[in-house]
Design a protein around this motif. Structure first.
Motif, PDB file in Angstrom:
ATOM      1  N   ILE A  12      83.213-130.616  71.741  1.00 50.35           N
ATOM      2  CA  ILE A  12      83.390-130.400  73.180  1.00 50.35           C
ATOM      3  C   ILE A  12      84.699-129.674  73.456  1.00 50.35           C
ATOM      4  O   ILE A  12      84.735-128.705  74.206  1.00 50.35           O
ATOM      5  CB  ILE A  12      83.348-131.738  73.947  1.00 50.35           C
ATOM      6  N   ASN A  13      85.792-130.177  72.856  1.00 50.89           N
ATOM      7  CA  ASN A  13      87.105-129.567  73.070  1.00 50.89           C
ATOM      8  C   ASN A  13      88.040-129.945  71.926  1.00 50.89           C
ATOM      9  O   ASN A  13      88.663-131.002  71.957  1.00 50.89           O
ATOM     10  CB  ASN A  13      87.699-130.011  74.405  1.00 50.89           C
ATOM     11  N   LEU A  61      87.829-145.724  70.685  1.00 54.24           N
ATOM     12  CA  LEU A  61      86.798-145.038  71.476  1.00 54.24           C
ATOM     13  C   LEU A  61      87.185-144.962  72.949  1.00 54.24           C
ATOM     14  O   LEU A  61      87.019-143.918  73.592  1.00 54.24           O
ATOM     15  CB  LEU A  61      85.449-145.744  71.311  1.00 54.24           C
ATOM     16  N   LYS A  62      87.711-146.035  73.491  1.00 48.97           N
ATOM     17  CA  LYS A  62      88.134-146.025  74.894  1.00 48.97           C
ATOM     18  C   LYS A  62      89.233-144.992  75.115  1.00 48.97           C
ATOM     19  O   LYS A  62      89.228-144.273  76.116  1.00 48.97           O
ATOM     20  CB  LYS A  62      88.612-147.416  75.327  1.00 48.97           C
ATOM     21  N   ASN A  63      90.177-144.924  74.175  1.00 54.06           N
ATOM     22  CA  ASN A  63      91.251-143.943  74.286  1.00 54.06           C
ATOM     23  C   ASN A  63      90.698-142.520  74.234  1.00 54.06           C
ATOM     24  O   ASN A  63      91.103-141.653  75.017  1.00 54.06           O
ATOM     25  CB  ASN A  63      92.282-144.158  73.178  1.00 54.06           C
ATOM     26  N   LEU A  64      89.776-142.269  73.312  1.00 54.54           N
ATOM     27  CA  LEU A  64      89.177-140.933  73.216  1.00 54.54           C
ATOM     28  C   LEU A  64      88.391-140.581  74.469  1.00 54.54           C
ATOM     29  O   LEU A  64      88.467-139.460  74.961  1.00 54.54           O
ATOM     30  CB  LEU A  64      88.278-140.847  71.978  1.00 54.54           C
ATOM     31  N   PHE A  65      87.650-141.536  74.986  1.00 54.56           N
ATOM     32  CA  PHE A  65      86.883-141.270  76.203  1.00 54.56           C
ATOM     33  C   PHE A  65      87.821-140.986  77.372  1.00 54.56           C
ATOM     34  O   PHE A  65      87.551-140.111  78.186  1.00 54.56           O
ATOM     35  CB  PHE A  65      85.944-142.440  76.510  1.00 54.56           C
ATOM     36  N   ARG A  66      88.918-141.706  77.460  1.00 59.04           N
ATOM     37  CA  ARG A  66      89.894-141.439  78.522  1.00 59.04           C
ATOM     38  C   ARG A  66      90.483-140.044  78.349  1.00 59.04           C
ATOM     39  O   ARG A  66      90.599-139.276  79.307  1.00 59.04           O
ATOM     40  CB  ARG A  66      90.994-142.499  78.503  1.00 59.04           C
ATOM     41  N   TYR A  68      89.131-137.452  76.990  1.00 57.18           N
ATOM     42  CA  TYR A  68      88.112-136.451  77.317  1.00 57.18           C
ATOM     43  C   TYR A  68      87.541-136.620  78.726  1.00 57.18           C
ATOM     44  O   TYR A  68      86.619-135.908  79.101  1.00 57.18           O
ATOM     45  CB  TYR A  68      86.984-136.497  76.289  1.00 57.18           C
ATOM     46  N   GLN A  69      88.070-137.573  79.452  1.00 53.91           N
ATOM     47  CA  GLN A  69      87.624-137.862  80.818  1.00 53.91           C
ATOM     48  C   GLN A  69      86.120-138.133  80.885  1.00 53.91           C
ATOM     49  O   GLN A  69      85.390-137.600  81.714  1.00 53.91           O
ATOM     50  CB  GLN A  69      88.024-136.736  81.769  1.00 53.91           C
ATOM     51  N   ILE A  70      85.689-138.985  79.972  1.00 54.80           N
ATOM     52  CA  ILE A  70      84.293-139.422  79.918  1.00 54.80           C
ATOM     53  C   ILE A  70      84.273-140.902  80.278  1.00 54.80           C
ATOM     54  O   ILE A  70      85.086-141.674  79.765  1.00 54.80           O
ATOM     55  CB  ILE A  70      83.697-139.219  78.506  1.00 54.80           C
TER      56      ILE A  70
END
Length: 84
Positions: A12-13, A61-66, A68-70
């Motif tokens: 994605i980025n 996972l929570k950190n990565l989602f934050r 990536y703003q998911i």
């Protein structure tokens, strides 16, 4: 599962993961292969897999989602029945 999520987010980025790897608060990603146990995501980007608890993996996972703003509610798990 972690490896699949990391690769999808990288697709994605990739810039976000490179920035995270350079961050001083980060311990899971690196710009150098500090150990033979590190997994290469891309050139100059490594993931340090761990035998950490499920709690730590969820925190990653929570950190990565934050990052990536998911919305973390977008992460879904499926369970396969055990074959007897």
């Amino acid at each position: 599962m972690m490896w699949a999520v990391i690769n999808k987010l990288f697709a994605i980025n990739p810039v976000l993961l490179y920035e995270e790897a350079k961050s001083k608060r980060n311990v899971w990603f690196s710009t150098t292969e500090a150990s033979k146990h590190y997994k290469k995501i891309a050139e100059g980007l490594y993931y340090c897999p761990s035998r950490s608890s499920t709690w730590n993996k969820m925190a990653i996972l929570k950190n990565l989602f934050r990052l990536y703003q998911i919305d973390e509610d977008d992460l879904q798990f499926g369970l396969k029945p055990i074959k007897q």
